[in-house]
Design an enzyme around this catalytic site. Structure first.
Site, PDB file in Angstrom:
ATOM      1  CG  HIS A 125      -1.993  -1.019   1.190  1.00  0.00           C
ATOM      2  ND1 HIS A 125      -2.827  -1.223   0.112  1.00  0.00           N
ATOM      3  CD2 HIS A 125      -2.362  -1.943   2.127  1.00  0.00           C
ATOM      4  CE1 HIS A 125      -3.663  -2.223   0.387  1.00  0.00           C
ATOM      5  NE2 HIS A 125      -3.392  -2.675   1.591  1.00  0.00           N
ATOM      6  CG  ASP A 162      -3.126  -8.299   0.713  1.00  0.00           C
ATOM      7  OD1 ASP A 162      -2.334  -8.561   1.636  1.00  0.00           O
ATOM      8  OD2 ASP A 162      -4.161  -7.617   0.879  1.00  0.00           O
ATOM      9  CG  HIS A 164      -6.854  -5.122   1.852  1.00  0.00           C
ATOM     10  ND1 HIS A 164      -6.380  -6.048   2.763  1.00  0.00           N
ATOM     11  CD2 HIS A 164      -8.016  -4.637   2.351  1.00  0.00           C
ATOM     12  CE1 HIS A 164      -7.235  -6.130   3.780  1.00  0.00           C
ATOM     13  NE2 HIS A 164      -8.222  -5.302   3.554  1.00  0.00           N
ATOM     14  CG  ASP A 246      -5.229  -9.915   3.412  1.00  0.00           C
ATOM     15  OD1 ASP A 246      -4.881 -10.391   2.313  1.00  0.00           O
ATOM     16  OD2 ASP A 246      -4.981  -8.743   3.736  1.00  0.00           O
TER      17      ASP A 246
END
Length: 311
Positions: A125, A162, A164, A246
């Site tokens: 991120h 991931d 996200h 995740d």
């Protein structure tokens, strides 16, 4: 050839506030997995600390200086509502970024066919000019740009599974046709980016957003129809994986329905492509994964594939 594990003790020194999901217990559980019979004999290397010169390849000098200046001597500094620094965070972040330098050197020189970086804080991120989403420096981008600009590689494929979207990786490589970035992720979900129409300036971004509560069939379709064709078309010298776990069905921060078997399958597809395209060179780096049992079983599946691939 073998799978090399790259770690550093400083990953345990990045301490987040009580109740934060990205916590020291994650790396402690990963250490338990790596100490198990299946992986205990794999060669280990200690991650070097990334220098400022390494960090300003993906980030601006102003940004790197700002992170260094923000590091606290006690307590916590909050860079945003989710992203915090403790006294050990800067050192941990430098070594997490440096792990990717060690990894790409290992696979480039033939010391290993694949490498896994078991480090934190995570990185995908972190944008060129902004820390967010638990991330300080873009670990994978540090390694990719080192491979391109120091080791002389020409083309790199980065795949992020991931849950996200890897907005930081996308931001850094938006205008870099040497890098193909592909991400599977839940949408809608933090950070709000990653629509299929986000393609990069050179058609080098390939996002595959997935609806909440979807699982095996949808993720496999995304890989077969979007991710893997993009990887193969790019003809990379190296395949890099942002390995967040995740998307697991038990993870508390999202709503996808992946199992350890899905992570195994995705890793196999990526390793098969690497074997065909770039002499099997694969570098994988830990990103998210916040249910400790789901993290452990998914990582075990991922590492088993990498180990067999590298043998």
């Amino acid at each position: 050839m073998t799978l090399q594990i790259i770690t550093h003790p400083s990953s345990h020194e990045h301490v987040t506030p009580p109740g934060h999901p990205e916590r020291v217990a994650r790396i402690e559980r990963i250490d338990e997995v790596l100490a198990g019979d299946a992986f205990a004999e794999l060669p280990r290397a200690e991650a070097p600390a990334a220098t400022d010169a390494d960090l300003i390849r993906p980030h601006s000098e102003r940004y790197v200086q700002g992170i260094v200046a923000a590091a606290p001597s006690d307590g916590w500094v909050s860079l945003d509502a989710d992203t915090h620094m403790s006294p050990g965070s800067l050192n941990a972040a430098r070594h997490a970024a440096g792990s990717n330098i060690a990894a790409v050197e290992a696979v480039s020189k033939g010391d290993a066919r694949a490498a896994f970086c078991a480090v934190r804080p995570c990185g995908h991120h972190a944008e060129r000019e902004r820390a967010m989403g638990f991330c300080l420096f873009s670990n994978v981008a540090v390694g990719a740009l080192y491979a391109l600009e120091v080791l002389g590689m020409s083309r790199i494929a980065i795949v992020d599974f991931d849950v996200h979207h890897g907005n930081g990786t996308q931001d850094i490589f938006w205008d870099d046709d040497r890098v193909m970035f592909s991400s599977t992720h839940q949408m809608p979900l933090f950070p709000g980016t990653g629509a299929a129409g986000e393609r990069g300036k050179h058609d080098n971004i390939h996002n595959a957003p997935l609806r909440p509560l979807t699982g095996t069939s949808e993720m496999r379709a995304a890989f077969e129809n979007r991710v893997m064709p993009a990887v193969r078309a790019h003809q990379p010298d190296l395949v890099m994986i942002s390995a967040g776990f995740d998307a697991h069905v038990d993870d508390p921060l999202a709503n996808l329905q992946w199992t350890a078997e899905d992570f195994r399958w995705a890793t196999e597809r990526l390793c098969d492509a690497a074997a065909d395209l770039c002499d099997g060179r694969v570098v994988s780096t830990l990103e998210g994964g916040y249910d400790l049992d789901g993290l452990a079983e998914s990582l075990t599946a991922h590492l088993n594939v990498l180990k067999n691939h590298a043998a």
